[in-house]
Write a protein that holds these residues in place. Structure first.
Motif, PDB file in Angstrom:
ATOM      1  N   ARG A  35     -17.875   6.038 -10.303  1.00  0.00           N
ATOM      2  CA  ARG A  35     -17.064   4.826 -10.168  1.00  0.00           C
ATOM      3  C   ARG A  35     -15.846   4.877 -11.092  1.00  0.00           C
ATOM      4  N   ARG A  36     -16.086   5.370 -12.330  1.00  0.00           N
ATOM      5  CA  ARG A  36     -14.979   5.494 -13.276  1.00  0.00           C
ATOM      6  C   ARG A  36     -13.937   6.489 -12.766  1.00  0.00           C
ATOM      7  N   ARG A  37     -14.444   7.590 -12.194  1.00  0.00           N
ATOM      8  CA  ARG A  37     -13.531   8.632 -11.716  1.00  0.00           C
ATOM      9  C   ARG A  37     -12.645   8.139 -10.589  1.00  0.00           C
ATOM     10  N   ILE A  38     -13.246   7.464  -9.612  1.00  0.00           N
ATOM     11  CA  ILE A  38     -12.428   7.004  -8.494  1.00  0.00           C
ATOM     12  C   ILE A  38     -11.560   5.815  -8.893  1.00  0.00           C
ATOM     13  N   LYS A  39     -12.038   5.000  -9.848  1.00  0.00           N
ATOM     14  CA  LYS A  39     -11.217   3.868 -10.291  1.00  0.00           C
ATOM     15  C   LYS A  39      -9.969   4.342 -11.009  1.00  0.00           C
ATOM     16  N   ALA A  40     -10.063   5.541 -11.621  1.00  0.00           N
ATOM     17  CA  ALA A  40      -8.885   6.099 -12.291  1.00  0.00           C
ATOM     18  C   ALA A  40      -7.774   6.433 -11.301  1.00  0.00           C
ATOM     19  N   HIS A  41      -8.109   6.538 -10.013  1.00  0.00           N
ATOM     20  CA  HIS A  41      -7.085   6.834  -9.008  1.00  0.00           C
ATOM     21  C   HIS A  41      -6.291   5.597  -8.612  1.00  0.00           C
ATOM     22  N   ILE A  42      -6.794   4.401  -8.950  1.00  0.00           N
ATOM     23  CA  ILE A  42      -6.151   3.173  -8.478  1.00  0.00           C
ATOM     24  C   ILE A  42      -4.734   3.056  -9.010  1.00  0.00           C
ATOM     25  N   GLU A  43      -4.582   3.250 -10.330  1.00  0.00           N
ATOM     26  CA  GLU A  43      -3.260   3.053 -10.934  1.00  0.00           C
ATOM     27  C   GLU A  43      -2.225   4.049 -10.421  1.00  0.00           C
ATOM     28  N   PRO A  44      -2.509   5.386 -10.412  1.00  0.00           N
ATOM     29  CA  PRO A  44      -1.487   6.296  -9.882  1.00  0.00           C
ATOM     30  C   PRO A  44      -1.178   6.060  -8.407  1.00  0.00           C
ATOM     31  N   LEU A  45      -2.217   5.689  -7.613  1.00  0.00           N
ATOM     32  CA  LEU A  45      -1.945   5.409  -6.206  1.00  0.00           C
ATOM     33  C   LEU A  45      -1.095   4.154  -6.049  1.00  0.00           C
ATOM     34  N   THR A  46      -1.372   3.139  -6.866  1.00  0.00           N
ATOM     35  CA  THR A  46      -0.553   1.923  -6.840  1.00  0.00           C
ATOM     36  C   THR A  46       0.890   2.244  -7.208  1.00  0.00           C
ATOM     37  N   LYS A  47       1.061   3.100  -8.228  1.00  0.00           N
ATOM     38  CA  LYS A  47       2.402   3.502  -8.637  1.00  0.00           C
ATOM     39  C   LYS A  47       3.101   4.266  -7.523  1.00  0.00           C
ATOM     40  N   GLN A  48       2.380   5.172  -6.844  1.00  0.00           N
ATOM     41  CA  GLN A  48       2.977   5.910  -5.739  1.00  0.00           C
ATOM     42  C   GLN A  48       3.374   4.978  -4.604  1.00  0.00           C
ATOM     43  N   LEU A  49       2.511   3.972  -4.345  1.00  0.00           N
ATOM     44  CA  LEU A  49       2.834   3.018  -3.284  1.00  0.00           C
ATOM     45  C   LEU A  49       4.056   2.192  -3.646  1.00  0.00           C
ATOM     46  N   GLU A  50       4.151   1.764  -4.907  1.00  0.00           N
ATOM     47  CA  GLU A  50       5.336   1.037  -5.358  1.00  0.00           C
ATOM     48  C   GLU A  50       6.588   1.908  -5.200  1.00  0.00           C
ATOM     49  N   ASP A  51       6.473   3.185  -5.648  1.00  0.00           N
ATOM     50  CA  ASP A  51       7.617   4.091  -5.536  1.00  0.00           C
ATOM     51  C   ASP A  51       8.014   4.302  -4.083  1.00  0.00           C
ATOM     52  N   HIS A  52       6.985   4.351  -3.192  1.00  0.00           N
ATOM     53  CA  HIS A  52       7.293   4.532  -1.766  1.00  0.00           C
ATOM     54  C   HIS A  52       8.094   3.359  -1.227  1.00  0.00           C
ATOM     55  N   PHE A  53       7.620   2.137  -1.535  1.00  0.00           N
ATOM     56  CA  PHE A  53       8.328   0.961  -1.028  1.00  0.00           C
ATOM     57  C   PHE A  53       9.716   0.836  -1.660  1.00  0.00           C
ATOM     58  N   LEU A  54       9.812   1.139  -2.963  1.00  0.00           N
ATOM     59  CA  LEU A  54      11.114   1.086  -3.615  1.00  0.00           C
ATOM     60  C   LEU A  54      12.058   2.118  -3.006  1.00  0.00           C
TER      61      LEU A  54
END
Length: 426
Positions: free
Chosen positions: A140-159
């Motif tokens: 759970r910790r390992r996959i939760k660590a992916h949330i922030e970089p994926l959120t950042k990538q999604l923000e960068d995509h929309f920007l």
């Protein structure tokens, strides 16, 4: 599991890449398949170039049309059960397809869910096994660590997508202005010979005898009186609005939820740091070797701790820096040594990032570096954000077992550098 995965993928593919909802009036002639209302909104105010909002491939015109067959397929997908319904359906049948027993163990080597009978099979004999509830926290910790970089990538995509659309609109506007300038330039170029011809004719007329002067004199007067100069070209720049995606404001919500108000602890401050009366500001004043040292103060480095510490929960605070030189901030254990000669690091109980103040020269004069720190004690993370542009800087991951204190430091080569603890200003 494969059926649920395929179902989730099918439902994702049936979504509009712009609004992320099920497709409404799906259109064709583009590299992707968005909703008709979404593509019309993206092409609003465009005139010559109509790019796909996702892949940016140009569409020759606005001649997109509704794909009837695809719309019928989307209606069928809407009626399919969601992944939660599939999970309920899967729980109704025997979980272990091989032995028909409930899955309760996790093989850490393969990794795979097993039933009690699977553990004695030849495939998993000798493998490290754990009960499901004990094995779950680490993945759970390992996959939760992916949330922030994926959120950042999604923000960068929309920007990036919004930036490209703004760029296309500006290119259209630039082309229109260029066409207008060329038109005005041609008019001005043609007006020059007209003026020269009339000037030559009047100059010659003035030198003629009286009889010749009076002949056709009215035409020359009329030509001069009705002479019109080309109108000057003027253009008012339109304000271009850059719309940020909703994900960009996640940091704002996090600050509003977990923000804490900190103060410096002057008892821990190195003797070269001045702590303000309200304990919100620490300023480097230079070495003073003859001052009285506090037994709790740092002696090896220009460091100071917060008066507040945390041994549970999630907390966010904001720091501003102004001046020239190196500085750092982060977290350290409450037992972190005050006179350790070695540099602070996670190995000795300090998680910090180093920054550099650049408020020197005319160009950067008055610039303030604004940093946010977010502590998730149970998850074991300390994250840093540049609040000037809302970007993620770095995240430390570790296991916290004792009380943590917000940590601040100033480099020995700094000049008039000030660190300030600020309230929620985001």
């Amino acid at each position: 599991m494969a059926l649920a995965s395929s179902l989730a993928q099918l439902q994702a593919e049936a979504s509009c890449p712009i609004c992320l909802d099920y497709l409404r009036d799906a259109v064709t002639r583009l590299g992707t398949t968005p909703c008709y209302p979404c593509i019309q909104q993206c092409w609003k105010c465009l005139h010559d170039i109509f790019p796909c909002p996702v892949c940016l491939q140009p569409c020759p015109d606005k001649g997109i049309r509704r794909n009837t067959q695809l719309c019928l397929m989307i209606d069928c997908v809407r009626n399919l059960p969601n992944t939660e319904d599939m999970r309920k359906w899967q729980k109704e049948k025997p979980p272990c397809e091989k032995h028909r027993h409930v899955l309760s163990l996790f093989c850490e080597k393969d990794p795979e869910l097993l039933c009690p009978q699977c553990r004695v099979s030849s495939d998993h004999r000798g493998h490290p096994l754990a009960p499901m509830e004990q094995a779950a926290p680490s993945p759970r910790r390992r996959i939760k660590a992916h949330i922030e970089p994926l959120t950042k990538q999604l923000e960068d995509h929309f920007l990036g997508m919004e930036h490209d659309l703004v760029h296309v609109r500006l290119l259209n506007e630039e082309k229109r202005v260029q066409d207008k300038i060329i038109e005005e330039k041609n008019q001005i170029s043609n007006h020059g010979p007209t003026l020269q011809s009339l000037l030559d004719e009047i100059t010659e007329k003035c030198l003629q005898p009286d009889l010749d002067l009076l002949i056709d004199i009215e035409r020359i007067h009329s030509t001069y009186e009705n002479l019109e100069s080309p109108a000057g070209f003027s253009y008012d720049l339109k304000e271009e609005v850059f719309t940020l995606p909703q994900q960009y404001f996640g940091l704002h919500k996090m600050i509003g939820t977990f923000h804490v108000d900190l103060t410096f602890n002057p008892e821990t401050a190195h003797h070269s740091l001045i702590i303000s009366q309200d304990r919100k500001m620490a300023t480097f004043r230079g070495m003073e070797p003859n001052c009285v040292l506090n037994p709790e103060a740092f002696t090896s480095h220009l460091e100071v701790l917060s008066s507040e510490g945390f041994d549970a929960g999630r907390h966010f605070w904001q720091v501003k820096e102004k001046g020239l030189g190196e500085w750092s901030l982060g977290m350290c254990k409450e037992t972190f040594p005050r006179n350790a000669p070695s540099s602070p690091s996670p190995s000795n109980g300090c998680w910090r990032i180093q920054l550099w103040g650049t408020t020197h020269g005319i160009r950067n004069s008055g610039y303030t570096c604004w940093i946010g720190v977010f502590l998730d004690y149970e998850l074991g993370e300390v994250s840093f954000y540049n609040l000037n542009d809302r970007s993620h800087l770095y995240t430390f991951s570790d296991i916290f077992t004792e009380r943590l204190m917000p940590y601040f430091s100033i480099g020995p080569s700094s000049k008039s550098l000030t660190i300030s603890l600020v309230e929620d200003e985001c």
